[in-house]
Motif scaffolding. Sequence first.
Motif, PDB file in Angstrom:
ATOM      1  N   TRP A 162       0.849  -1.198   0.000  1.00  0.00           N
ATOM      2  CA  TRP A 162       0.000   0.000   0.000  1.00  0.00           C
ATOM      3  C   TRP A 162       0.883   1.246   0.000  1.00  0.00           C
ATOM      4  CZ3 TRP A 162      -1.420   2.792   4.926  1.00  0.00           C
ATOM      5  CH2 TRP A 162      -2.277   3.875   4.660  1.00  0.00           C
ATOM      6  N   PRO A 163       0.654   2.213  -0.932  1.00  0.00           N
ATOM      7  CA  PRO A 163       1.513   3.404  -1.026  1.00  0.00           C
ATOM      8  C   PRO A 163       1.548   4.261   0.231  1.00  0.00           C
ATOM      9  CG  PRO A 163       0.229   3.152  -3.031  1.00  0.00           C
ATOM     10  CD  PRO A 163      -0.303   2.145  -2.047  1.00  0.00           C
ATOM     11  N   GLY A 164       0.597   4.066   1.142  1.00  0.00           N
ATOM     12  CA  GLY A 164       0.620   4.812   2.382  1.00  0.00           C
ATOM     13  C   GLY A 164       1.674   4.316   3.363  1.00  0.00           C
ATOM     14  N   ARG A 165       2.219   3.140   3.124  1.00  0.00           N
ATOM     15  CA  ARG A 165       3.295   2.626   3.983  1.00  0.00           C
ATOM     16  C   ARG A 165       4.578   3.391   3.678  1.00  0.00           C
ATOM     17  NH1 ARG A 165       4.426  -3.179   2.849  1.00  0.00           N
ATOM     18  NH2 ARG A 165       6.091  -2.722   4.346  1.00  0.00           N
ATOM     19  N   PRO A 166       5.322   3.809   4.700  1.00  0.00           N
ATOM     20  CA  PRO A 166       6.527   4.614   4.454  1.00  0.00           C
ATOM     21  C   PRO A 166       7.519   3.973   3.496  1.00  0.00           C
ATOM     22  CG  PRO A 166       5.942   4.696   6.774  1.00  0.00           C
ATOM     23  CD  PRO A 166       5.021   3.684   6.150  1.00  0.00           C
ATOM     24  N   ALA A 167       7.744   2.672   3.608  1.00  0.00           N
ATOM     25  CA  ALA A 167       8.724   2.024   2.736  1.00  0.00           C
ATOM     26  C   ALA A 167       8.271   2.060   1.277  1.00  0.00           C
ATOM     27  CB  ALA A 167       8.949   0.580   3.181  1.00  0.00           C
ATOM     28  N   VAL A 168       6.983   1.833   1.050  1.00  0.00           N
ATOM     29  CA  VAL A 168       6.455   1.866  -0.320  1.00  0.00           C
ATOM     30  C   VAL A 168       6.507   3.293  -0.854  1.00  0.00           C
ATOM     31  CG1 VAL A 168       4.458   1.364  -1.773  1.00  0.00           C
ATOM     32  CG2 VAL A 168       4.964  -0.101   0.196  1.00  0.00           C
ATOM     33  N   GLU A 169       6.154   4.247  -0.031  1.00  0.00           N
ATOM     34  CA  GLU A 169       6.173   5.644  -0.468  1.00  0.00           C
ATOM     35  C   GLU A 169       7.590   6.092  -0.813  1.00  0.00           C
ATOM     36  OE1 GLU A 169       3.716   9.578   0.726  1.00  0.00           O
ATOM     37  OE2 GLU A 169       4.864   8.668   2.356  1.00  0.00           O
ATOM     38  N   ARG A 170       8.580   5.642  -0.050  1.00  0.00           N
ATOM     39  CA  ARG A 170       9.968   5.984  -0.372  1.00  0.00           C
ATOM     40  C   ARG A 170      10.362   5.443  -1.741  1.00  0.00           C
ATOM     41  NH1 ARG A 170      10.893   4.826   5.175  1.00  0.00           N
ATOM     42  NH2 ARG A 170      11.598   2.712   4.680  1.00  0.00           N
ATOM     43  N   THR A 171       9.931   4.222  -2.041  1.00  0.00           N
ATOM     44  CA  THR A 171      10.216   3.653  -3.358  1.00  0.00           C
ATOM     45  C   THR A 171       9.594   4.484  -4.463  1.00  0.00           C
ATOM     46  OG1 THR A 171      10.382   1.405  -2.483  1.00  0.00           O
ATOM     47  CG2 THR A 171       9.869   1.619  -4.823  1.00  0.00           C
ATOM     48  N   LEU A 172       8.349   4.904  -4.278  1.00  0.00           N
ATOM     49  CA  LEU A 172       7.658   5.693  -5.305  1.00  0.00           C
ATOM     50  C   LEU A 172       8.278   7.076  -5.457  1.00  0.00           C
ATOM     51  CD1 LEU A 172       3.985   4.618  -4.525  1.00  0.00           C
ATOM     52  CD2 LEU A 172       5.442   3.846  -6.414  1.00  0.00           C
ATOM     53  N   TRP A 173       8.701   7.682  -4.357  1.00  0.00           N
ATOM     54  CA  TRP A 173       9.403   8.970  -4.459  1.00  0.00           C
ATOM     55  C   TRP A 173      10.703   8.800  -5.257  1.00  0.00           C
ATOM     56  CZ3 TRP A 173       7.987  13.732  -4.165  1.00  0.00           C
ATOM     57  CH2 TRP A 173       6.965  14.148  -3.302  1.00  0.00           C
ATOM     58  N   ALA A 174      11.406   7.715  -5.017  1.00  0.00           N
ATOM     59  CA  ALA A 174      12.659   7.487  -5.741  1.00  0.00           C
ATOM     60  C   ALA A 174      12.410   7.331  -7.237  1.00  0.00           C
ATOM     61  CB  ALA A 174      13.366   6.250  -5.179  1.00  0.00           C
ATOM     62  N   LEU A 175      11.340   6.618  -7.593  1.00  0.00           N
ATOM     63  CA  LEU A 175      10.997   6.477  -9.010  1.00  0.00           C
ATOM     64  C   LEU A 175      10.582   7.823  -9.611  1.00  0.00           C
ATOM     65  CD1 LEU A 175       9.013   3.109  -8.861  1.00  0.00           C
ATOM     66  CD2 LEU A 175      11.139   3.513 -10.140  1.00  0.00           C
ATOM     67  N   ALA A 176       9.767   8.580  -8.878  1.00  0.00           N
ATOM     68  CA  ALA A 176       9.344   9.889  -9.378  1.00  0.00           C
ATOM     69  C   ALA A 176      10.550  10.802  -9.594  1.00  0.00           C
ATOM     70  CB  ALA A 176       8.361  10.519  -8.393  1.00  0.00           C
ATOM     71  N   GLU A 177      11.490  10.769  -8.663  1.00  0.00           N
ATOM     72  CA  GLU A 177      12.723  11.559  -8.797  1.00  0.00           C
ATOM     73  C   GLU A 177      13.520  11.111 -10.021  1.00  0.00           C
ATOM     74  OE1 GLU A 177      15.930  14.012  -8.342  1.00  0.00           O
ATOM     75  OE2 GLU A 177      14.146  14.123  -7.045  1.00  0.00           O
ATOM     76  N   HIS A 178      13.600   9.795 -10.221  1.00  0.00           N
ATOM     77  CA  HIS A 178      14.372   9.234 -11.330  1.00  0.00           C
ATOM     78  C   HIS A 178      13.850   9.718 -12.681  1.00  0.00           C
ATOM     79  CE1 HIS A 178      16.760   6.216 -13.491  1.00  0.00           C
ATOM     80  NE2 HIS A 178      15.667   5.904 -14.165  1.00  0.00           N
ATOM     81  N   PHE A 179      12.543   9.833 -12.837  1.00  0.00           N
ATOM     82  CA  PHE A 179      11.963  10.162 -14.138  1.00  0.00           C
ATOM     83  C   PHE A 179      11.773  11.652 -14.371  1.00  0.00           C
ATOM     84  CE2 PHE A 179      10.110   5.724 -13.886  1.00  0.00           C
ATOM     85  CZ  PHE A 179      10.897   5.201 -14.901  1.00  0.00           C
ATOM     86  N   THR A 180      11.821  12.482 -13.340  1.00  0.00           N
ATOM     87  CA  THR A 180      11.538  13.908 -13.508  1.00  0.00           C
ATOM     88  C   THR A 180      12.637  14.582 -14.326  1.00  0.00           C
ATOM     89  OG1 THR A 180      10.343  13.985 -11.411  1.00  0.00           O
ATOM     90  CG2 THR A 180      11.117  16.088 -12.299  1.00  0.00           C
ATOM     91  N   PRO A 181      12.272  15.321 -15.385  1.00  0.00           N
ATOM     92  CA  PRO A 181      13.271  15.918 -16.278  1.00  0.00           C
ATOM     93  C   PRO A 181      13.828  17.235 -15.737  1.00  0.00           C
ATOM     94  CG  PRO A 181      11.089  16.447 -17.066  1.00  0.00           C
ATOM     95  CD  PRO A 181      10.887  15.560 -15.850  1.00  0.00           C
TER      96      PRO A 181
END
Length: 362
Positions: A162-181
């Motif tokens: 679930w994205p509300g879990r801190p560990a999952v949210e950290r993963t999604l932030w890392a992906l969002a950071e990776h793709f942001t131009p």
Amino acid sequence: MKELPAPVLAPADFQQRLLGWFDKHGRHDLPWQRDRTPYRVWVSEIMLQQTQVTTVIPYFERFMARFPDVGSLASAQQDEVLHLWTGLGYYARGRNLHKAAQVIVDKHGGELPQTLEALAELPGIGRSTAGAIIAQSRGQRAVILDGNVKRSLSRLHAVPGWPGRPAVERTLWALAEHFTPQERLADYTQAMMDFGATLCRRGAPDCPSCPFNDVCVAHARGETRRFPESKPKKALPTRTTLMLMLCDNRGRVLLEQRPATGLWGGLWSLPQFDDDESLRAWLDQHAPGSQLDPPQATFTHVFSHFRMEITPQSARVERLDSVGEARRWYDPAQPDRLGLAAPVKALLTSLAPFSLTAAPGP
């Protein structure tokens, strides 16, 4: 769980596909995209939290007509701000918007701060909202992770949990950071939100039209409905309340203002009671001689974390000279510009034969 799962595409390829789709199919003429200013973007981002674009547009336009800049919003009365928010829900957003405007005027010279850190210190602005404001209004590189982006990245990489879990949210932030131009930040940010809202939808994603359908892990597995994984469900508790609709001989209805914090904070509501005994005791003390009508049918109002079963109870009183602090008479035929709780507004507009005209929209 790894902090960053293997991205399905290189950033440049991801950006090219997304912006190519956005140029053809994205939303380019939203009200806050015209005459784009930090203030207009900020108000739109707050309204768009947990609310669809089509719902927000008329509220945004009415809000801008009354509060065209941060100074006019800061100097307004909270009642008028919440009146224009009535029906949009999540009223803490409106209260925080008003408070933040006052902070901006008092501490930032009437200009929205230009850094993520300073923006995120304002009431009601979190990390993702601050990023959206910076990217959309100033074209600076900033990362966002709203619900639409979480859903899209979760499906694209089949991120478990679930994205509300801190560990999952950290993963999604890392992906969002990776793709942001580094360029076209306003377009990229809008594209990410549009993609999740119109294509990678929650209930029925349009996978055949998706520019990532050849690399999406959830699609390849046939598991798009699984991702993102849902919050572990808990049964919604139920609360019950009696709402007193006390009318005087002029057809006015007694309202009282809710405390500044908590449920419907700062809004005007009908007096509420836990049971019939406490309601009658209040009437005996404050409105002696009032006449009770039979209670109306109970209805349910659902909040995000509980259900409220509301039973309206009408009563009539010939005269009530003093209504005390934080209470006022409200005339449904000539409604004041007040912030009203949604079920209260519905009850007030249905008060025939007392109501001569329906209360106007928010």
